[in-house]
Motif scaffolding. Structure first.
Motif, PDB file in Angstrom:
ATOM      1  N   LEU A 125      66.336 -45.880 -29.095  1.00  0.00           N
ATOM      2  CA  LEU A 125      67.788 -45.994 -28.909  1.00  0.00           C
ATOM      3  C   LEU A 125      68.395 -46.937 -29.940  1.00  0.00           C
ATOM      4  O   LEU A 125      69.446 -46.645 -30.512  1.00  0.00           O
ATOM      5  CB  LEU A 125      68.114 -46.471 -27.493  1.00  0.00           C
ATOM      6  CG  LEU A 125      67.933 -45.426 -26.397  1.00  0.00           C
ATOM      7  CD1 LEU A 125      67.921 -46.079 -25.025  1.00  0.00           C
ATOM      8  CD2 LEU A 125      69.032 -44.369 -26.478  1.00  0.00           C
ATOM      9  N   LYS A 126      67.713 -48.043 -30.202  1.00  0.00           N
ATOM     10  CA  LYS A 126      68.203 -48.992 -31.212  1.00  0.00           C
ATOM     11  C   LYS A 126      68.259 -48.328 -32.593  1.00  0.00           C
ATOM     12  O   LYS A 126      69.230 -48.503 -33.337  1.00  0.00           O
ATOM     13  CB  LYS A 126      67.311 -50.231 -31.261  1.00  0.00           C
ATOM     14  CG  LYS A 126      67.486 -51.137 -30.054  1.00  0.00           C
ATOM     15  CD  LYS A 126      66.504 -52.305 -30.091  1.00  0.00           C
ATOM     16  CE  LYS A 126      66.627 -53.145 -28.838  1.00  0.00           C
ATOM     17  NZ  LYS A 126      65.641 -54.240 -28.797  1.00  0.00           N
ATOM     18  N   GLU A 127      67.221 -47.534 -32.913  1.00  0.00           N
ATOM     19  CA  GLU A 127      67.205 -46.833 -34.203  1.00  0.00           C
ATOM     20  C   GLU A 127      68.324 -45.798 -34.278  1.00  0.00           C
ATOM     21  O   GLU A 127      68.991 -45.662 -35.312  1.00  0.00           O
ATOM     22  CB  GLU A 127      65.852 -46.143 -34.410  1.00  0.00           C
ATOM     23  CG  GLU A 127      64.707 -47.105 -34.653  1.00  0.00           C
ATOM     24  CD  GLU A 127      63.342 -46.410 -34.671  1.00  0.00           C
ATOM     25  OE1 GLU A 127      63.276 -45.159 -34.607  1.00  0.00           O
ATOM     26  OE2 GLU A 127      62.327 -47.130 -34.745  1.00  0.00           O
ATOM     27  N   LEU A 128      68.522 -45.058 -33.198  1.00  0.00           N
ATOM     28  CA  LEU A 128      69.590 -44.055 -33.168  1.00  0.00           C
ATOM     29  C   LEU A 128      70.960 -44.703 -33.303  1.00  0.00           C
ATOM     30  O   LEU A 128      71.825 -44.203 -34.033  1.00  0.00           O
ATOM     31  CB  LEU A 128      69.518 -43.236 -31.875  1.00  0.00           C
ATOM     32  CG  LEU A 128      68.393 -42.219 -31.813  1.00  0.00           C
ATOM     33  CD1 LEU A 128      68.176 -41.740 -30.380  1.00  0.00           C
ATOM     34  CD2 LEU A 128      68.686 -41.048 -32.738  1.00  0.00           C
ATOM     35  N   ILE A 129      71.157 -45.807 -32.605  1.00  0.00           N
ATOM     36  CA  ILE A 129      72.435 -46.512 -32.686  1.00  0.00           C
ATOM     37  C   ILE A 129      72.675 -46.986 -34.107  1.00  0.00           C
ATOM     38  O   ILE A 129      73.780 -46.826 -34.644  1.00  0.00           O
ATOM     39  CB  ILE A 129      72.480 -47.675 -31.672  1.00  0.00           C
ATOM     40  CG1 ILE A 129      72.579 -47.109 -30.253  1.00  0.00           C
ATOM     41  CG2 ILE A 129      73.623 -48.632 -31.969  1.00  0.00           C
ATOM     42  CD1 ILE A 129      72.314 -48.124 -29.155  1.00  0.00           C
ATOM     43  N   ALA A 130      71.637 -47.543 -34.730  1.00  0.00           N
ATOM     44  CA  ALA A 130      71.774 -47.999 -36.119  1.00  0.00           C
ATOM     45  C   ALA A 130      72.164 -46.834 -37.020  1.00  0.00           C
ATOM     46  O   ALA A 130      73.045 -46.962 -37.879  1.00  0.00           O
ATOM     47  CB  ALA A 130      70.470 -48.643 -36.595  1.00  0.00           C
ATOM     48  N   PHE A 131      71.532 -45.669 -36.814  1.00  0.00           N
ATOM     49  CA  PHE A 131      71.868 -44.493 -37.626  1.00  0.00           C
ATOM     50  C   PHE A 131      73.300 -44.034 -37.374  1.00  0.00           C
ATOM     51  O   PHE A 131      74.054 -43.782 -38.308  1.00  0.00           O
ATOM     52  CB  PHE A 131      70.898 -43.343 -37.348  1.00  0.00           C
ATOM     53  CG  PHE A 131      71.352 -42.042 -37.953  1.00  0.00           C
ATOM     54  CD1 PHE A 131      71.302 -41.843 -39.325  1.00  0.00           C
ATOM     55  CD2 PHE A 131      71.868 -41.032 -37.153  1.00  0.00           C
ATOM     56  CE1 PHE A 131      71.754 -40.646 -39.890  1.00  0.00           C
ATOM     57  CE2 PHE A 131      72.309 -39.844 -37.707  1.00  0.00           C
ATOM     58  CZ  PHE A 131      72.255 -39.648 -39.077  1.00  0.00           C
ATOM     59  N   TYR A 132      73.681 -43.899 -36.111  1.00  0.00           N
ATOM     60  CA  TYR A 132      75.005 -43.374 -35.796  1.00  0.00           C
ATOM     61  C   TYR A 132      76.130 -44.348 -36.135  1.00  0.00           C
ATOM     62  O   TYR A 132      77.294 -43.959 -36.127  1.00  0.00           O
ATOM     63  CB  TYR A 132      75.086 -42.918 -34.330  1.00  0.00           C
ATOM     64  CG  TYR A 132      74.506 -41.536 -34.155  1.00  0.00           C
ATOM     65  CD1 TYR A 132      75.232 -40.414 -34.537  1.00  0.00           C
ATOM     66  CD2 TYR A 132      73.228 -41.344 -33.661  1.00  0.00           C
ATOM     67  CE1 TYR A 132      74.703 -39.139 -34.416  1.00  0.00           C
ATOM     68  CE2 TYR A 132      72.689 -40.077 -33.526  1.00  0.00           C
ATOM     69  CZ  TYR A 132      73.435 -38.982 -33.916  1.00  0.00           C
ATOM     70  OH  TYR A 132      72.918 -37.729 -33.801  1.00  0.00           O
ATOM     71  N   GLN A 133      75.794 -45.588 -36.473  1.00  0.00           N
ATOM     72  CA  GLN A 133      76.807 -46.524 -36.939  1.00  0.00           C
ATOM     73  C   GLN A 133      77.059 -46.383 -38.443  1.00  0.00           C
ATOM     74  O   GLN A 133      78.027 -46.907 -38.954  1.00  0.00           O
ATOM     75  CB  GLN A 133      76.407 -47.966 -36.595  1.00  0.00           C
ATOM     76  CG  GLN A 133      76.528 -48.257 -35.112  1.00  0.00           C
ATOM     77  CD  GLN A 133      76.027 -49.629 -34.724  1.00  0.00           C
ATOM     78  OE1 GLN A 133      75.140 -50.189 -35.368  1.00  0.00           O
ATOM     79  NE2 GLN A 133      76.579 -50.176 -33.657  1.00  0.00           N
ATOM     80  N   THR A 134      76.196 -45.629 -39.133  1.00  0.00           N
ATOM     81  CA  THR A 134      76.381 -45.399 -40.568  1.00  0.00           C
ATOM     82  C   THR A 134      77.406 -44.285 -40.780  1.00  0.00           C
ATOM     83  O   THR A 134      77.677 -43.500 -39.864  1.00  0.00           O
ATOM     84  CB  THR A 134      75.046 -44.980 -41.234  1.00  0.00           C
ATOM     85  OG1 THR A 134      74.684 -43.677 -40.741  1.00  0.00           O
ATOM     86  CG2 THR A 134      73.944 -45.992 -40.986  1.00  0.00           C
ATOM     87  N   PRO A 135      77.973 -44.163 -41.980  1.00  0.00           N
ATOM     88  CA  PRO A 135      78.902 -43.062 -42.258  1.00  0.00           C
ATOM     89  C   PRO A 135      78.259 -41.679 -42.034  1.00  0.00           C
ATOM     90  O   PRO A 135      78.892 -40.774 -41.489  1.00  0.00           O
ATOM     91  CB  PRO A 135      79.273 -43.260 -43.732  1.00  0.00           C
ATOM     92  CG  PRO A 135      79.088 -44.731 -43.966  1.00  0.00           C
ATOM     93  CD  PRO A 135      77.923 -45.118 -43.090  1.00  0.00           C
ATOM     94  N   THR A 136      76.999 -41.532 -42.418  1.00  0.00           N
ATOM     95  CA  THR A 136      76.312 -40.254 -42.204  1.00  0.00           C
ATOM     96  C   THR A 136      76.143 -39.982 -40.711  1.00  0.00           C
ATOM     97  O   THR A 136      76.338 -38.853 -40.257  1.00  0.00           O
ATOM     98  CB  THR A 136      74.929 -40.260 -42.890  1.00  0.00           C
ATOM     99  OG1 THR A 136      75.110 -40.541 -44.282  1.00  0.00           O
ATOM    100  CG2 THR A 136      74.214 -38.933 -42.727  1.00  0.00           C
ATOM    101  N   GLY A 137      75.804 -40.999 -39.953  1.00  0.00           N
ATOM    102  CA  GLY A 137      75.669 -40.849 -38.505  1.00  0.00           C
ATOM    103  C   GLY A 137      76.998 -40.478 -37.860  1.00  0.00           C
ATOM    104  O   GLY A 137      77.045 -39.627 -36.966  1.00  0.00           O
ATOM    105  N   GLN A 138      78.074 -41.084 -38.320  1.00  0.00           N
ATOM    106  CA  GLN A 138      79.397 -40.758 -37.789  1.00  0.00           C
ATOM    107  C   GLN A 138      79.782 -39.320 -38.142  1.00  0.00           C
ATOM    108  O   GLN A 138      80.361 -38.611 -37.327  1.00  0.00           O
ATOM    109  CB  GLN A 138      80.450 -41.744 -38.312  1.00  0.00           C
ATOM    110  CG  GLN A 138      80.342 -43.120 -37.697  1.00  0.00           C
ATOM    111  CD  GLN A 138      80.568 -43.088 -36.202  1.00  0.00           C
ATOM    112  OE1 GLN A 138      81.623 -42.705 -35.738  1.00  0.00           O
ATOM    113  NE2 GLN A 138      79.544 -43.473 -35.433  1.00  0.00           N
ATOM    114  N   LYS A 139      79.417 -38.893 -39.355  1.00  0.00           N
ATOM    115  CA  LYS A 139      79.683 -37.511 -39.757  1.00  0.00           C
ATOM    116  C   LYS A 139      78.886 -36.548 -38.865  1.00  0.00           C
ATOM    117  O   LYS A 139      79.409 -35.518 -38.419  1.00  0.00           O
ATOM    118  CB  LYS A 139      79.300 -37.311 -41.226  1.00  0.00           C
ATOM    119  CG  LYS A 139      79.618 -35.935 -41.759  1.00  0.00           C
ATOM    120  CD  LYS A 139      79.305 -35.828 -43.248  1.00  0.00           C
ATOM    121  CE  LYS A 139      79.614 -34.446 -43.778  1.00  0.00           C
ATOM    122  NZ  LYS A 139      79.344 -34.344 -45.225  1.00  0.00           N
ATOM    123  N   ALA A 140      77.628 -36.882 -38.605  1.00  0.00           N
ATOM    124  CA  ALA A 140      76.794 -36.043 -37.730  1.00  0.00           C
ATOM    125  C   ALA A 140      77.369 -36.001 -36.318  1.00  0.00           C
ATOM    126  O   ALA A 140      77.419 -34.939 -35.698  1.00  0.00           O
ATOM    127  CB  ALA A 140      75.357 -36.569 -37.707  1.00  0.00           C
TER     128      ALA A 140
END
Length: 189
Positions: A125-140
């Motif tokens: 969950l921590k890794e996913l949160i870190a990813f989704y906080q990036t611009p690419t994660g937000q785009k996804a």
């Protein structure tokens, strides 16, 4: 000596269980917090759950009634009336359950958290949160909810194009044969 060993054993088990329970409390709270954060980042916190549930018991009861051969028509009518009334009572209970929005929301949140809890570890969950906080994660996160509709529409268009490519020549050939048969029928008159 046996009493001291038993007491020590019980004390150690109690201490271990206490530490275990204490350790699970904050960890579970932390994991629930991570799940909430992840759901917000991905837009999965806006879940629209709808159920199509039927509580209609009439067919089952009427099939039982149909098996009874020794009943008079009046008795069958009385039992049919009872079946309809029982169906209304059951339906009323079911509707009251689903009408309690607060309870349904609580239940849906519990189910959702259980699914996330079984699927992801705290570190994931921590890794996913870190990813989704990036611009690419937000785009996804913005893209994924529309993915299913996009795939469905593209597949529909591709299928229609393929179908048209395969079927159009056949349609033209069938039309030519139809015209020929029509011409032959007109000449036979």
């Amino acid at each position: 000596m046996h009493k001291i060993t038993t007491t020590l054993f019980v004390f150690l088990i109690s201490a271990f269980c206490g530490v275990s329970t204490f350790a699970q409390g904050p960890t579970l709270e932390n994991k629930n917090s991570l799940i909430s954060q992840f759901r917000k980042l991905t837009g999965a916190d806006k879940v629209n759950l709808t159920l199509n549930v039927s509580t209609d018991i009439r067919d089952d009861f009427k099939s039982l009634l149909a098996e009874e051969k020794d009943l008079t028509d009046a008795q069958k009518q009385e039992l049919t009336k009872y079946i309809d009334e029982a169906n209304e009572r059951i339906d009323k209970i079911a509707k009251s359950v689903f009408a309690d929005e607060q309870a349904m929301t609580k239940l849906s949140e519990e189910v959702i958290f259980q699914i996330y809890d079984k699927t992801f570890t705290e570190n994931e969950l921590k890794e996913l949160i870190a990813f989704y906080q990036t611009p690419t994660g937000q785009k996804a996160a913005a893209f994924l909810p529309s993915l299913s509709k996009q795939v469905e529409e593209s597949f529909r268009q591709s299928t229609l194009a393929l179908l048209q490519t395969l079927v159009s020549p056949k349609i033209e050939a069938e039309q030519a044969q139809f015209r020929q048969k029509l011409k032959e029928l007109k000449t036979k008159k």
